[in-house]
Design an enzyme around this catalytic site. Structure first.
Site, PDB file in Angstrom:
ATOM      1  CB  SER A  65      -0.932   0.012   1.216  1.00 57.35           C
ATOM      2  OG  SER A  65      -1.898  -1.008   1.087  1.00 57.35           O
ATOM      3  CG  ASN A 118      -6.873  -7.566  -5.015  1.00 56.00           C
ATOM      4  OD1 ASN A 118      -7.059  -6.961  -6.071  1.00 56.00           O
ATOM      5  ND2 ASN A 118      -7.524  -7.268  -3.918  1.00 56.00           N
ATOM      6  CD  GLN A 167      -2.711 -10.762  -4.458  1.00 53.98           C
ATOM      7  OE1 GLN A 167      -2.412 -11.959  -4.453  1.00 53.98           O
ATOM      8  NE2 GLN A 167      -3.186 -10.140  -3.393  1.00 53.98           N
ATOM      9  CB  SER A 216       3.217  -6.630  -0.345  1.00 53.12           C
ATOM     10  OG  SER A 216       2.984  -6.965   0.995  1.00 53.12           O
ATOM     11  CG  HIS A 253       1.939  -9.885   3.717  1.00 50.35           C
ATOM     12  ND1 HIS A 253       0.657 -10.375   3.756  1.00 50.35           N
ATOM     13  CD2 HIS A 253       1.835  -8.608   3.288  1.00 50.35           C
ATOM     14  CE1 HIS A 253      -0.185  -9.429   3.389  1.00 50.35           C
ATOM     15  NE2 HIS A 253       0.505  -8.343   3.091  1.00 50.35           N
ATOM     16  CB  THR A 261      15.361   3.153  12.050  1.00 52.19           C
ATOM     17  OG1 THR A 261      15.889   4.333  12.652  1.00 52.19           O
ATOM     18  CG2 THR A 261      16.344   2.015  12.206  1.00 52.19           C
ATOM     19  CB  CYS A 319     -21.994 -10.389   4.789  1.00 49.37           C
ATOM     20  SG  CYS A 319     -23.713  -9.924   4.936  1.00 49.37           S
TER      21      CYS A 319
END
Lengths: 141, 395
Positions: free
Chosen positions: B71, B151, B179, B199, B201, B237, B324
């Site tokens: 992001s 994604n 992705q 990214s 992860h 840092t 939902c």
């Protein structure tokens, strides 16, 4: 912390009163598929008592659990009492719902009322009761 | 049986990544900006990681800026290009309707600051058309940003061709490759990419770290002001352990990319075939031009959250684009962008499988999803009306 209470998960996993009543004398359907929730309630009323109630629901876990709990809360009750069912009572009986899911309990209340009103219009009986205010659902509207 | 099938959300860290991180915390814990040896050891780890990461995507180390994740990299890339555009009187940006919110929300903010944004439609196959990107380029266009792979539905965009079109027209091209990196082959030179976000992860590295590739000569604007870290373009840092973990994970993913992709593609296709047998369903996005591990379906007459909860009870962890699950009233903007109507988009399921998935698990997923969909349909008033002919099937 889990998304839902144990009670919600129990009613979601093992919903009570699922299905259709073929000779129902009160049917109510609320919600729409565009919003992702539809509840349909079938009532069998005899001698002013909710003898049987069944539901069908298209929706999320809390919508299914709310439908299930609402049927439990009115089954065997006099019509006048069933008419007083509030979304708050449904949510409380489920040990609470997340704030953004409160509308599921509102939908359950509305589905029950809609079925009772259908019964009323079929039989010509008037049920004297003001609809209760929805609790905790304002932010969802 | 526990099957983690939400690798597009995040991945389990690889052993190599964890092992690369531990010494950064226990031994080389110095600040890379410090001149004594402990600091310089940390600096070395950081720069070695930068070289390794750059090598995987065909960049030079100086073109890599470490960030807190995808992001931040998206925000910085878009903000930087917008700033360059503003200086040159070019305030038009082109993107697509199904980008990640890190891109879409940044663009919305820029619109409020006076930029004009064209969001291209995505076709039903989940692909953006190069000609449409090219047609949308104007004299005042400063940036085209199109994701490498989506994604939610995993479709792989023709970024090389889009990048080439941008080059011809002298427009910067950024791609959110969060992705894609580590999963499909990417080379910033061959693929004509000016800026790329990634990214850690998403490829078995740690959370909270990512990188931005920005081609030499592109002046980056800071999102975070402070010290002179990252060539003055990203203060704070450095997350040395995270960066070391990211480099180790990416190196490993790149080394095994072909075999992983072959295995995942075979499983993916088996899942698509198996789940496709469920009546009134549809695969979201092109069947072939998609990430090796992505399977995304819509099932008519059911709602996604209840599907996920029941699959979780069966040990399958997946995701959905239903309203939902998002906490909003609208289903996924990606599914709407490819033309799925609300009624159907609520019944979506995304399975993003991991490299260690077995044949037995694959069949278990097919069996479980089939069972749960049938069960939910058994008391769905929507399904009843569809079957009774009161409403028309969409899928």
């Amino acid at each position: 912390m889990a998304l839902y209470s144990e009670k919600v998960m129990d009613h979601f996993r093992n919903p009570r009163n699922v299905g259709v009543i073929e000779d129902a004398n009160g049917i109510g359907e609320v919600g729409n598929a565009k919003c992702g929730d539809i509840m349909k309630m079938y009532l069998k009323i005899e001698d002013d008592i909710v003898k049987d109630v069944k539901f069908e629901t298209f929706g999320c876990g809390s919508a299914i659990a709310s439908s299930s709990m609402a049927t439990e809360l009115i089954k065997g009750k006099p019509v006048s009492e069933a008419m007083k069912l509030t979304n708050k009572a449904v949510a409380e009986a489920l040990d609470g719902l997340p704030a953004y899911k409160m509308h599921c309990s509102v939908l359950a209340e509305e589905a029950i009322r809609s079925a009772l009103e259908d019964y009323q219009s079929r039989t010509g009986e008037r049920i004297l009761c003001d609809p209760p205010a929805h609790i905790g659902a304002e932010e969802e509207e | 049986m526990i099957i983690y099938a939400d690798n597009a959300a995040t991945t389990k860290m690889s052993r190599a990544a964890i092992e690369a991180m531990l010494p950064c915390m226990e031994e080389q814990y110095g600040n890379p900006s410090s001149l004594y040896s402990l600091g310089q050891q940390a600096k070395e780890i950081l720069e070695k990681a930068r070289e390794e990461i750059a090598a995987v995507i065909g960049a030079s180390p100086k073109e890599i800026i470490f960030t807190s994740g995808g992001s931040e990299a998206d925000n910085q890339a878009i903000r930087s290009a917008a700033e360059i555009g503003r200086r040159n009187g070019k305030m038009h940006i082109i993107s697509t309707a199904f980008e990640h919110h890190a891109v879409l929300h940044t663009l919305e903010k820029l619109e409020r600051e006076g930029f004009s944004v064209t969001l291209l439609d995505v076709h039903e196959d989940g692909l953006v058309r190069v000609e449409e990107v090219e047609d949308a380029i104007r004299e005042d266009t400063c940036l085209v940003t199109v994701m490498t792979a989506n994604n939610e539905i995993g479709t792989i965009q023709p970024i090389r061709e889009i990048g080439a079109a941008c080059r011809r027209r002298g427009v910067l091209f950024h791609t959110d490759a969060v992705q894609a990196v580590g999963h499909i082959s990417l080379d910033v030179t061959n693929d004509n990419i000016d800026m790329l976000s990634a990214s850690a992860h998403k490829f078995h590295g740690p959370k909270g770290v990512g990188f931005l590739y920005a081609r030499k000569g592109i002046r980056l604007s800071n999102l975070i002001e402070g010290g002179a870290q990252e060539r003055g373009k990203r203060a704070g840092t450095e997350n040395v352990a995270g960066v070391a973990g990211m480099a180790a994970a990416l190196k490993e993913a790149a080394a095994h990319r072909e075999e992983n992709a072959a295995h995942l593609t075979a499983v993916r296709d088996r899942l698509i075939e198996g789940l496709g047998q469920i009546p009134h369903c549809a695969l979201n996005g092109d069947a072939k031009r998609r990430l090796p591990g992505n399977v995304s379906f819509c099932f008519e007459g059911i709602e996604g959250e209840s599907l996920l909860l029941l699959l979780d009870d069966k040990g399958i962890q997946a995701s959905s684009g239903s309203a939902c699950t998002s906490g909003s009233l609208d289903p996924s903007h990606v599914l709407l962008a490819i033309g799925r109507v609300h009624d159907v988009a609520h019944g979506s399921l995304r399975l993003t499988i991991g490299e260690d998935i077995t044949e037995e698990e694959t069949d278990y997923i097919i069996r479980s999803v089939t069972e749960v969909v049938a069960y939910l349909r058994s008391f769905s008033p929507v399904w009843r009306d569809l079957c009774a002919g009161k409403t028309k099937f969409i899928l």
